[in-house]
Design a protein around this motif. Structure first.
Motif, PDB file in Angstrom:
ATOM      1  N   ARG A 189      39.874 -36.825  -5.584  1.00 24.67           N
ATOM      2  CA  ARG A 189      38.429 -36.872  -5.738  1.00 24.67           C
ATOM      3  C   ARG A 189      37.788 -36.987  -4.381  1.00 24.67           C
ATOM      4  O   ARG A 189      38.127 -37.876  -3.618  1.00 24.67           O
ATOM      5  CB  ARG A 189      38.046 -38.095  -6.545  1.00 24.67           C
ATOM      6  CG  ARG A 189      37.649 -37.780  -7.909  1.00 24.67           C
ATOM      7  CD  ARG A 189      37.079 -39.008  -8.548  1.00 24.67           C
ATOM      8  NE  ARG A 189      37.498 -38.962  -9.925  1.00 24.67           N
ATOM      9  CZ  ARG A 189      37.525 -39.966 -10.733  1.00 24.67           C
ATOM     10  NH1 ARG A 189      37.165 -41.147 -10.295  1.00 24.67           N
ATOM     11  NH2 ARG A 189      37.895 -39.822 -11.958  1.00 24.67           N
ATOM     12  N   HIS A 190      36.882 -36.131  -4.091  1.00 26.45           N
ATOM     13  CA  HIS A 190      36.176 -36.211  -2.817  1.00 26.45           C
ATOM     14  C   HIS A 190      35.010 -37.182  -2.910  1.00 26.45           C
ATOM     15  O   HIS A 190      34.632 -37.798  -1.944  1.00 26.45           O
ATOM     16  CB  HIS A 190      35.678 -34.830  -2.371  1.00 26.45           C
ATOM     17  CG  HIS A 190      36.806 -33.902  -2.055  1.00 26.45           C
ATOM     18  ND1 HIS A 190      37.565 -34.033  -0.926  1.00 26.45           N
ATOM     19  CD2 HIS A 190      37.322 -32.851  -2.723  1.00 26.45           C
ATOM     20  CE1 HIS A 190      38.499 -33.099  -0.912  1.00 26.45           C
ATOM     21  NE2 HIS A 190      38.367 -32.364  -1.989  1.00 26.45           N
ATOM     22  N   THR A 191      34.439 -37.282  -4.075  1.00 29.52           N
ATOM     23  CA  THR A 191      33.324 -38.183  -4.287  1.00 29.52           C
ATOM     24  C   THR A 191      33.702 -39.134  -5.411  1.00 29.52           C
ATOM     25  O   THR A 191      34.050 -38.698  -6.506  1.00 29.52           O
ATOM     26  CB  THR A 191      32.052 -37.403  -4.672  1.00 29.52           C
ATOM     27  OG1 THR A 191      31.865 -36.364  -3.722  1.00 29.52           O
ATOM     28  CG2 THR A 191      30.849 -38.298  -4.697  1.00 29.52           C
ATOM     29  N   SER A 192      33.599 -40.416  -5.154  1.00 30.63           N
ATOM     30  CA  SER A 192      34.008 -41.396  -6.160  1.00 30.63           C
ATOM     31  C   SER A 192      32.951 -41.545  -7.245  1.00 30.63           C
ATOM     32  O   SER A 192      31.812 -41.075  -7.120  1.00 30.63           O
ATOM     33  CB  SER A 192      34.262 -42.746  -5.490  1.00 30.63           C
ATOM     34  OG  SER A 192      33.039 -43.274  -5.025  1.00 30.63           O
ATOM     35  N   LEU A 193      33.327 -42.236  -8.287  1.00 32.78           N
ATOM     36  CA  LEU A 193      32.426 -42.476  -9.414  1.00 32.78           C
ATOM     37  C   LEU A 193      31.209 -43.288  -8.970  1.00 32.78           C
ATOM     38  O   LEU A 193      30.087 -43.020  -9.407  1.00 32.78           O
ATOM     39  CB  LEU A 193      33.188 -43.199 -10.532  1.00 32.78           C
ATOM     40  CG  LEU A 193      32.389 -43.535 -11.787  1.00 32.78           C
ATOM     41  CD1 LEU A 193      31.887 -42.246 -12.452  1.00 32.78           C
ATOM     42  CD2 LEU A 193      33.224 -44.337 -12.753  1.00 32.78           C
ATOM     43  N   ARG A 194      31.412 -44.248  -8.091  1.00 36.14           N
ATOM     44  CA  ARG A 194      30.289 -45.045  -7.599  1.00 36.14           C
ATOM     45  C   ARG A 194      29.264 -44.173  -6.880  1.00 36.14           C
ATOM     46  O   ARG A 194      28.062 -44.362  -7.029  1.00 36.14           O
ATOM     47  CB  ARG A 194      30.773 -46.106  -6.628  1.00 36.14           C
ATOM     48  CG  ARG A 194      31.399 -47.275  -7.281  1.00 36.14           C
ATOM     49  CD  ARG A 194      31.689 -48.340  -6.260  1.00 36.14           C
ATOM     50  NE  ARG A 194      32.578 -49.315  -6.837  1.00 36.14           N
ATOM     51  CZ  ARG A 194      33.343 -50.117  -6.158  1.00 36.14           C
ATOM     52  NH1 ARG A 194      33.341 -50.055  -4.844  1.00 36.14           N
ATOM     53  NH2 ARG A 194      34.116 -50.982  -6.757  1.00 36.14           N
ATOM     54  N   SER A 195      29.757 -43.243  -6.096  1.00 35.98           N
ATOM     55  CA  SER A 195      28.839 -42.357  -5.372  1.00 35.98           C
ATOM     56  C   SER A 195      28.007 -41.539  -6.347  1.00 35.98           C
ATOM     57  O   SER A 195      26.799 -41.348  -6.146  1.00 35.98           O
ATOM     58  CB  SER A 195      29.617 -41.425  -4.445  1.00 35.98           C
ATOM     59  OG  SER A 195      30.310 -42.172  -3.484  1.00 35.98           O
ATOM     60  N   TRP A 196      28.628 -41.046  -7.397  1.00 36.02           N
ATOM     61  CA  TRP A 196      27.884 -40.278  -8.397  1.00 36.02           C
ATOM     62  C   TRP A 196      26.848 -41.143  -9.109  1.00 36.02           C
ATOM     63  O   TRP A 196      25.747 -40.685  -9.405  1.00 36.02           O
ATOM     64  CB  TRP A 196      28.820 -39.637  -9.412  1.00 36.02           C
ATOM     65  CG  TRP A 196      29.543 -38.444  -8.856  1.00 36.02           C
ATOM     66  CD1 TRP A 196      30.856 -38.312  -8.629  1.00 36.02           C
ATOM     67  CD2 TRP A 196      28.945 -37.223  -8.427  1.00 36.02           C
ATOM     68  NE1 TRP A 196      31.140 -37.096  -8.080  1.00 36.02           N
ATOM     69  CE2 TRP A 196      29.974 -36.396  -7.953  1.00 36.02           C
ATOM     70  CE3 TRP A 196      27.637 -36.734  -8.388  1.00 36.02           C
ATOM     71  CZ2 TRP A 196      29.750 -35.112  -7.453  1.00 36.02           C
ATOM     72  CZ3 TRP A 196      27.418 -35.461  -7.901  1.00 36.02           C
ATOM     73  CH2 TRP A 196      28.465 -34.666  -7.435  1.00 36.02           C
ATOM     74  N   LEU A 197      27.187 -42.402  -9.366  1.00 34.94           N
ATOM     75  CA  LEU A 197      26.227 -43.305 -10.008  1.00 34.94           C
ATOM     76  C   LEU A 197      25.033 -43.561  -9.095  1.00 34.94           C
ATOM     77  O   LEU A 197      23.884 -43.603  -9.555  1.00 34.94           O
ATOM     78  CB  LEU A 197      26.902 -44.629 -10.377  1.00 34.94           C
ATOM     79  CG  LEU A 197      27.852 -44.573 -11.580  1.00 34.94           C
ATOM     80  CD1 LEU A 197      28.547 -45.906 -11.751  1.00 34.94           C
ATOM     81  CD2 LEU A 197      27.091 -44.206 -12.843  1.00 34.94           C
ATOM     82  N   VAL A 198      25.279 -43.717  -7.809  1.00 35.47           N
ATOM     83  CA  VAL A 198      24.183 -43.918  -6.862  1.00 35.47           C
ATOM     84  C   VAL A 198      23.289 -42.687  -6.822  1.00 35.47           C
ATOM     85  O   VAL A 198      22.057 -42.790  -6.839  1.00 35.47           O
ATOM     86  CB  VAL A 198      24.728 -44.259  -5.448  1.00 35.47           C
ATOM     87  CG1 VAL A 198      23.638 -44.208  -4.398  1.00 35.47           C
ATOM     88  CG2 VAL A 198      25.399 -45.620  -5.459  1.00 35.47           C
ATOM     89  N   VAL A 199      23.896 -41.504  -6.792  1.00 38.58           N
ATOM     90  CA  VAL A 199      23.120 -40.253  -6.771  1.00 38.58           C
ATOM     91  C   VAL A 199      22.297 -40.138  -8.049  1.00 38.58           C
ATOM     92  O   VAL A 199      21.108 -39.768  -8.006  1.00 38.58           O
ATOM     93  CB  VAL A 199      24.063 -39.036  -6.592  1.00 38.58           C
ATOM     94  CG1 VAL A 199      23.327 -37.732  -6.840  1.00 38.58           C
ATOM     95  CG2 VAL A 199      24.675 -39.051  -5.208  1.00 38.58           C
TER      96      VAL A 199
END
Length: 138
Positions: free
Chosen positions: A113-123
């Motif tokens: 995964r290049h982008t973690s789940l936390r990053s997606w939640l922040v976005v």
């Protein structure tokens, strides 16, 4: 006191190491260097009349001294053997620890995964805030 300190340091140096150098430092204390063990001990007058501040540290490559790693206050009238016991304890504390093993190499999965789940939640939260702001503006 300085002559007494120098005499105590010379006796102490003979007990600690067979090869040593004793000299006076800038502050009026006495330093005992054991080049063969890469350690040093300094003695300076303490807060009390009969007290000495003992500090121990390592000698780095090239002969420079590292800052003191440990220190203790001892009574000068306790005798040379008691001072030597305190110094040995301080010197043991200055010994470098075992070298840390190199970090184990892990195999990375091909599908990382290049982008973690936390990053997606922040976005998603930022997008929701912007959406609410735009909805209120219209």
């Amino acid at each position: 006191m300085s002559a007494e300190l120098r005499e105590a340091a010379e006796e102490l140096a003979d007990l600690l190491w067979r090869e040593h150098t004793v000299y006076r430092d800038r502050s009026g204390g006495v330093v005992i260097r054991g080049e063969h063990v890469q350690r040093w001990i300094s003695m300076s007058t303490g807060a009390g009349r009969d007290e000495v501040l003992l500090r121990a540290g390592r000698i780095l490559d090239g002969g420079t001294t590292a800052p003191a790693r440990s220190e203790a206050v001892a009574s000068l009238s306790a005798g040379t053997t008691a001072l030597a016991a305190v110094c040995r304890r301080l010197l043991a504390e200055t010994a470098p620890g075992p070298a840390a093993p190199p970090p184990a190499r892990t195999r990375r999965n091909r599908r990382t995964r290049h982008t973690s789940l936390r990053s997606w939640l922040v976005v998603a939260c930022v997008a929701a805030v912007i959406g609410l702001y735009l909805a209120r503006m219209s």
